[in-house]
Design a protein around this motif. Structure first.
Motif, mmCIF file in Angstrom:
data_model
loop_
_atom_site.group_PDB
_atom_site.id
_atom_site.type_symbol
_atom_site.label_atom_id
_atom_site.label_comp_id
_atom_site.label_asym_id
_atom_site.label_seq_id
_atom_site.Cartn_x
_atom_site.Cartn_y
_atom_site.Cartn_z
ATOM 1 N N UNK A 180 0.933 -1.074 -3.202
ATOM 2 C CA UNK A 180 -0.479 -1.356 -4.106
ATOM 3 C C UNK A 180 -0.071 -1.288 -5.368
ATOM 4 N N UNK A 181 0.704 -0.323 -5.796
ATOM 5 C CA UNK A 181 1.292 -0.056 -7.207
ATOM 6 C C UNK A 181 1.904 -1.236 -7.690
ATOM 7 N N UNK A 182 2.909 -1.474 -6.766
ATOM 8 C CA UNK A 182 3.762 -2.846 -7.152
ATOM 9 C C UNK A 182 3.090 -4.002 -7.433
ATOM 10 N N UNK A 235 -6.545 -3.551 -8.992
ATOM 11 C CA UNK A 235 -6.807 -2.282 -9.678
ATOM 12 C C UNK A 235 -8.142 -1.633 -8.712
ATOM 13 N N UNK A 236 -9.157 -2.393 -8.479
ATOM 14 C CA UNK A 236 -10.132 -1.893 -7.804
ATOM 15 C C UNK A 236 -9.829 -1.600 -6.417
ATOM 16 N N UNK A 237 -8.874 -2.200 -5.757
ATOM 17 C CA UNK A 237 -8.309 -2.077 -4.466
ATOM 18 C C UNK A 237 -7.739 -0.639 -4.416
ATOM 19 N N UNK A 238 -6.758 -0.508 -5.420
ATOM 20 C CA UNK A 238 -5.998 0.713 -5.518
ATOM 21 C C UNK A 238 -6.889 2.018 -5.614
ATOM 22 N N UNK A 290 5.014 -2.761 2.360
ATOM 23 C CA UNK A 290 4.639 -4.166 2.604
ATOM 24 C C UNK A 290 3.147 -4.247 3.470
ATOM 25 N N UNK A 291 2.871 -3.251 4.379
ATOM 26 C CA UNK A 291 1.606 -3.284 4.969
ATOM 27 C C UNK A 291 0.632 -2.784 3.729
ATOM 28 N N UNK A 292 1.064 -1.920 2.841
ATOM 29 C CA UNK A 292 0.098 -1.619 1.809
ATOM 30 C C UNK A 292 -0.098 -2.774 0.931
ATOM 31 N N UNK A 293 0.752 -3.495 0.625
ATOM 32 C CA UNK A 293 0.719 -4.722 -0.491
ATOM 33 C C UNK A 293 -0.332 -5.700 0.274
ATOM 34 N N UNK A 294 -0.209 -5.992 1.524
ATOM 35 C CA UNK A 294 -0.953 -6.887 2.418
ATOM 36 C C UNK A 294 -2.316 -6.509 2.542
#
Length: 277
Positions: A33-35, A52-55, A222-226
């Motif tokens: 998420x940060x990346x 940002x809101x999702x993080x 990858x899961x966090x980014x998705x």
């Protein structure tokens, strides 16, 4: 040294491995998420706002409840051990720092202002779980009078109760609840500049390059980014090899949710567009 050597019984050895894997999933999800946020800040402010809101939501639903459950279920036993007392007090202080960083993220007026704090949050959390994995959990696992498996079961019951309480009012799964279900597995419309609808250039899509991510965190990252990619948008994944096992896990985790398009097939990098249907 193996976890079987460290643990006082096989149940605690298994519990130790499970706790370390759970930490890796949380750290990876945060890193992803940060990346995504850092990439979007440079490419598309509109997308960065959603990320940002999702993080912040991920921290509220997963990271901070995890820290609170540790303090309630795990830390008191460790604090009674003379060799761990100062360490636990330091880790509780780090929990306060994590909470303060999340509050700073929440108050940031624009995503660009949140970028440095997001990266600081990631670094602190990774250092924090390294101490827990390398010091606290092995100490508890080695103590014959302590059941690490029992402590972790209590901790996850607290997390599950917290998830149910929040989920009843939110009407959707939380990341922590989703992550807990993954323990049993193996390890949004309008273009906004990041979707795969053809209304924006590919360069505007958030890109996650996992070639430098430690292998133990790679899939979780990858899961966090998705999880941060809204329906109707896409991200570009850059991997050091053809990520077929990862794609199988993505499909197992969210059947039919993501379509895959290869943009580059090696030899040094594989680039794939993952579109959230």
């Amino acid at each position: 040294m193996s976890v079987l050597t460290l643990a006082s019984d096989p149940q605690d050895a298994t519990a130790l491995e499970g706790a370390e894997a759970h930490h890796a999933r949380l750290a990876g999800a945060l890193a992803g998420r940060v990346k995504m946020l850092l990439t979007a800040v440079d490419r598309d402010p509109s997308a960065a706002g959603k990320l940002h809101a999702g993080l912040v939501a991920f921290c509220d639903r997963s990271l901070l409840p995890h820290a609170a459950a540790e303090e309630s279920a795990l830390y008191p036993t460790a604090h009674r051990m003379p060799e761990a007392r100062l360490l636990i007090e330091g880790l509780i202080g780090e929990h306060r720092c994590l909470t303060a960083l999340v509050d700073t993220l929440r108050a940031a007026p624009v995503p660009a202002d949140a970028a440095a704090d997001a990266r600081a949050l990631q670094v602190l959390f990774e250092e924090h779980v390294a101490k827990e994995n390398g010091l606290v959990l092995p100490l508890l696992a080695m103590a014959p009078e302590v059941s690490l498996a029992g402590l972790l079961t209590d901790m996850h019951h607290r997390l599950a109760d917290d998830t149910r309480t929040r989920g009843a009012g939110e009407g959707h799964h939380t990341e922590e609840g989703h992550d807990m279900r993954e323990d049993q597995v193996e390890e949004a419309g309008g273009c906004g500049g990041v979707c795969g609808c053809g209304g924006a250039e590919e360069a505007a899509e958030p890109e996650l390059d996992v070639r430098e991510v430690p292998h133990a965190l790679r899939h979780a990252t990858v899961f966090g980014a998705l999880d941060a990619v809204p329906v109707g948008t896409a991200m570009v994944l850059v991997a050091p090899h053809d990520p077929l096992p990862l794609l199988a896990q993505i499909e197992q985790r969210n059947p039919g949710a993501f379509s895959v398009e290869y943009l580059e097939r090696g030899p040094e990098a594989w680039r794939l567009r993952l579109s959230h249907r």
